[in-house]
Design an enzyme around this catalytic site. Structure first.
Site, PDB file in Angstrom:
ATOM      1  N   HIS A 479     -57.597 -19.150 -32.266  1.00 40.50           N
ATOM      2  CA  HIS A 479     -56.583 -18.848 -31.803  1.00 40.50           C
ATOM      3  C   HIS A 479     -56.546 -17.393 -31.329  1.00 40.50           C
ATOM      4  O   HIS A 479     -56.398 -16.880 -30.285  1.00 40.50           O
ATOM      5  CB  HIS A 479     -55.385 -19.104 -32.561  1.00 40.50           C
ATOM      6  CG  HIS A 479     -53.826 -18.579 -31.917  1.00 40.50           C
ATOM      7  ND1 HIS A 479     -53.191 -19.494 -31.200  1.00 40.50           N
ATOM      8  CD2 HIS A 479     -53.404 -17.290 -31.832  1.00 40.50           C
ATOM      9  CE1 HIS A 479     -51.930 -18.896 -30.741  1.00 40.50           C
ATOM     10  NE2 HIS A 479     -52.144 -17.531 -30.924  1.00 40.50           N
ATOM     11  N   GLU A 480     -56.755 -16.470 -32.205  1.00 38.51           N
ATOM     12  CA  GLU A 480     -56.840 -15.243 -32.185  1.00 38.51           C
ATOM     13  C   GLU A 480     -58.246 -14.750 -30.968  1.00 38.51           C
ATOM     14  O   GLU A 480     -57.940 -13.876 -30.369  1.00 38.51           O
ATOM     15  CB  GLU A 480     -56.920 -14.187 -33.435  1.00 38.51           C
ATOM     16  CG  GLU A 480     -55.769 -14.692 -34.409  1.00 38.51           C
ATOM     17  CD  GLU A 480     -54.521 -14.273 -33.539  1.00 38.51           C
ATOM     18  OE1 GLU A 480     -54.425 -13.538 -32.599  1.00 38.51           O
ATOM     19  OE2 GLU A 480     -53.464 -15.012 -34.024  1.00 38.51           O
ATOM     20  N   HIS A 483     -57.103 -15.341 -27.522  1.00 32.76           N
ATOM     21  CA  HIS A 483     -56.479 -13.860 -27.172  1.00 32.76           C
ATOM     22  C   HIS A 483     -57.508 -12.625 -26.856  1.00 32.76           C
ATOM     23  O   HIS A 483     -57.226 -12.017 -25.776  1.00 32.76           O
ATOM     24  CB  HIS A 483     -55.456 -13.342 -28.117  1.00 32.76           C
ATOM     25  CG  HIS A 483     -54.112 -14.038 -28.410  1.00 32.76           C
ATOM     26  ND1 HIS A 483     -53.390 -14.303 -27.134  1.00 32.76           N
ATOM     27  CD2 HIS A 483     -53.626 -14.536 -29.463  1.00 32.76           C
ATOM     28  CE1 HIS A 483     -52.227 -14.904 -27.386  1.00 32.76           C
ATOM     29  NE2 HIS A 483     -52.174 -15.054 -28.987  1.00 32.76           N
ATOM     30  N   HIS A 486     -59.193 -13.351 -23.394  1.00 28.74           N
ATOM     31  CA  HIS A 486     -58.496 -12.895 -22.513  1.00 28.74           C
ATOM     32  C   HIS A 486     -58.605 -11.443 -22.118  1.00 28.74           C
ATOM     33  O   HIS A 486     -58.636 -11.252 -20.899  1.00 28.74           O
ATOM     34  CB  HIS A 486     -57.145 -13.264 -22.763  1.00 28.74           C
ATOM     35  CG  HIS A 486     -56.163 -13.420 -21.702  1.00 28.74           C
ATOM     36  ND1 HIS A 486     -54.786 -13.657 -21.657  1.00 28.74           N
ATOM     37  CD2 HIS A 486     -56.445 -13.267 -20.195  1.00 28.74           C
ATOM     38  CE1 HIS A 486     -54.343 -13.803 -20.633  1.00 28.74           C
ATOM     39  NE2 HIS A 486     -55.269 -13.322 -19.649  1.00 28.74           N
TER      40      HIS A 486
END
Length: 712
Positions: A479-480, A483, A486
């Site tokens: 998940h991190e 980020h 991105h």
């Protein structure tokens, strides 16, 4: 990096901090130097602001990006980058020295940025630039449009009489958020138990026992030390057979930073004051309440749309959650002899039920996920999807555990990644990604590469054995990293819209939640796993059990997230809206807890004890950026699931979900474009249509609530 007391910093001491840097100069950073450097950068930024204001006031000629905006932007970026480093250290190295620096500088920094956002000359100059500048390309125009919007939301059009009060609110909110976070960390660290009777450890995995013994040895004690940090707390709740211990630990965790502890650590008065000030702030800007103000820069069109979305999702998830609850209560009563099922029994009974249904435990599974192997597989996946390679490099850091990497794509550097993955007492809990630098091309052609911090709180290694992760922790890491990618893989070269900057808050979770889905794929898990003792990759039989259990209690987990989101949205749209005759927007803690009770009655299937103080530790909304925006996790999950569906569709014809063709398109249309266009346009460019909720329900809830999961 050191925090030792030193003599007054000289100009030579400050040079590494004040000159342009690509990487944060942690090797030159001390509390004293940071304070002096930020005050110097602040003075430079104030001078740049004065010069820009003078140009607006004294000339009617067309302003230009190169001569008017760029010098101001450079000075502000240098100050912002330095302050970002100090704010980062406040989260990961919260020693008394660094906490003092942060709290000393916070009012000055808050005042500067708040006054900047309200400044009518700069606001007017930016609008003139938009209308007249001959040197605006599409990226610059988009960046300016968003900057103008932000200044409007920061009070740039407030009447002169209202500005002092608005500034005072901004300063107070910053101080309260910092105090909320500090109280929670201090309250978490204040509680520990030294276990001296090994019988109390019954049920705990050996890895947890070893970690607890090492913690006791560091204190010079015999036995096993347990704290409320997640690597200790969660295993106790999940595995400890001593029910009284679980109850005691649960209560300690649930009442952190509340009236049940030291008054100076009580977050109750802080969170009510935060809510009251936010409502006053929103109404000063012409919004009916803070929730409406929060939505102004987001995808969701209205508060009603958010409430309807959460209500629809709750209706869909509630039958699944009720099935989960009935199954768990029946199992706890008939198999474990536990009835009624108390809050401190839920994690324990759930783990026992998982083992009974699917014949594996989280601890068995974690033996296949040693952290070094997980990282190797994670990096290999990113290489396959996006053509990005990772090379470990040596850069200055804030702690010996931190590892640093350079990312390259097509032979060119695209960014740098700092991994800080282990829990420690000076680090706030949870997991997050933050940026130290954004991609930006300067007027002279120099390019700043993005720099990202990725922070988790995994158990540190004990002895010569590597840290092993649960699959949930693997999902957290993915998940991190979503980020991080991105921000790192952007192609936009104006920092204000590069990477995550200015992406709508309820779309910013799209890349992170999307990336989690890959950690459920057999072909990916083969690259992430190697048994910590034998080196064997994850067996297919265990994978089948794991995937059969994928939707285990998914209904309960979904309504819990909806509970958090609805509570957040309601307290920011209902409490403190009407001012008192004296003009205050008072909020009572009793009303906060009342709304939480009402939300739970509406959507939850399990209700915690009345003494539970969940709001006092809800850092996402009281010390983070999610105020009236927690719904964005579920909102963005619709986008994420639908985006991942494109990879599943490609796998049907090409045989692999890790499809470089689709990955390249996802990079080009989602990751690379940052905020250079609205998030919905980026999604449509990737998917060819607007998002649908169908994929979310299939990928997060699974089978119908009246049927058993496949493989059960």
């Amino acid at each position: 990096m050191t925090t030792m007391t030193e003599k007054t910093p000289t100009s030579d001491d400050l040079t590494p901090l004040l000159t342009h840097w690509q990487f944060p100069p942690f090797d030159a950073l001390t509390p004293e130097r940071a304070t002096a450097a930020i005050r110097s950068a602040l003075a430079t930024a104030q001078a740049a602001v004065t010069q820009a204001k003078r140009a607006v006031q004294t000339t009617n000629a067309a302003l230009t990006w190169a001569e008017w905006y760029a010098p101001l932007d450079e000075a502000l970026e240098r100050l912002g980058a330095l302050w970002g480093v100090v704010a980062h250290l406040h989260s990961v190295l919260d020693t008394p020295e660094w906490r003092a620096v942060y709290n000393e500088l916070l009012p000055e920094m808050t005042r500067f940025w708040s006054e900047l956002g309200q400044d009518p000359d700069l606001y007017g100059g930016m609008k003139r630039l938009l209308a007249q500048a001959p040197d605006l390309n599409a990226w610059r125009r988009r960046a300016l449009e968003l900057e103008v919007r932000d200044r409007l939301l920061s009070g740039a059009e407030l009447p002169e009489t209202a500005r002092p009060r608005f500034l005072a609110i901004q300063e107070r909110l910053s101080a309260l958020a910092a105090k909320f976070s500090e109280n929670l960390l201090d309250a978490t660290n204040a509680y520990s138990e030294l276990v001296t009777d090994e019988a109390q450890l019954a049920g705990l995995p050996e890895t947890v026992r070893a970690m607890a013994r090492a913690a006791a040895e560091r204190d010079g004690a015999s036995g096993w030390k347990f704290t409320l940090q997640m690597p200790f707390y969660l295993p106790v709740m999940q595995y400890a057979e001593d029910r009284a211990w679980r109850a005691r630990f649960y209560r300690a965790y649930a009442t952190r930073a509340s009236e049940f502890g030291p008054p100076e650590q009580d977050n109750g008065p802080i969170l009510t004051e935060i809510l009251a000030l936010r409502q006053e702030e929103a109404q000063l800007l012409g919004f009916p309440h803070y929730a409406a103000y929060s939505l102004a820069p987001k995808m969701a069109p209205s508060p009603e749309a958010v409430r309807d979305f959460l209500a629809d999702l709750a209706r869909a998830a509630r039958p699944y959650a009720e099935r989960d609850k009935a199954e768990l209560e029946r199992f706890a009563r008939d198999t474990l002899g536990v009835s009624p099922l108390e809050a401190w029994d839920i994690a324990f009974a759930s783990e026992k039920l998982r083992q009974a249904k699917y014949a594996f435990s989280d601890d068995e599974l974690r033996q296949y996920f040693p952290l070094p192997k997980v990282l190797d597989g994670l990096f290999a996946l990113i290489t396959r999807l996006y053509g990005v390679t990772f090379e470990e490099v040596v850069l200055p850091t804030w702690h010996a555990d931190v590892r640093t990497y350079r990312l390259d794509k097509a032979g060119e550097t695209v960014g740098y990644l700092y991994l800080d993955l282990f829990a420690r007492e000076t680090k706030k809990g949870g997991a997050w990604m933050n940026d130290a630098k954004s991609r930006h091309r300067h007027l002279d052609g120099r390019v700043d590469h993005p720099v990202v911090y990725l922070v988790c709180n995994f158990a540190p290694p004990v002895g010569d054995k590597p840290t092993t992760l649960t699959h949930d922790e693997v999902l957290t890491l993915f998940h991190e990293m979503g980020h991080g990618l991105h921000h790192l893989l952007t192609q936009v070269e104006e920092r204000e819209i590069a990477g995550l900057n200015h992406v709508e808050w309820d779309a910013v979770e799209l890349p992170s939640q999307f990336f989690e889905f890959f950690a459920w794929e057999w072909e990916v898990l083969q690259t992430l796993t190697a048994h910590v003792e034998t080196g064997e990759t994850l067996p297919r039989a265990l994978f089948d059990k794991m995937t059969a259990a994928r939707f285990f209690q998914a209904g309960m987990q979904t309504v819990r997230q909806i509970e958090f989101a609805l509570f957040d949205f309601r307290i920011h749209s209902e409490l403190g809206v009407a001012a008192t005759p004296e003009g205050r927007h008072d909020v009572a803690l009793d009303d906060v807890m009342r709304i939480l009770d009402e939300v739970r009655a509406e959507v939850a299937v399990f209700t915690p004890p009345q003494w539970h103080r969940f709001p006092h530790s809800f850092s996402h909304i009281f010390a983070g950026g999610y105020a009236a925006g927690y719904y964005s996790y579920k909102w963005a999950e619709v986008l994420a699931a639908d985006a991942y569906q494109a990879f599943l569709e490609a796998a049907e014809t090409r045989g692999s979900v890790v499809d470089p063709t689709v990955g390249e398109r996802f990079w080009r249309e989602i990751l690379a474009v940052g905020a250079s266009r609205p998030a919905l346009e980026s999604f449509v460019a990737f998917r060819g249509r607007e998002p649908k909720i169908d994929a979310l329900l299939a990928l997060t809830l699974g089978s119908q609530p009246d049927t058993e999961p496949t493989g059960a």
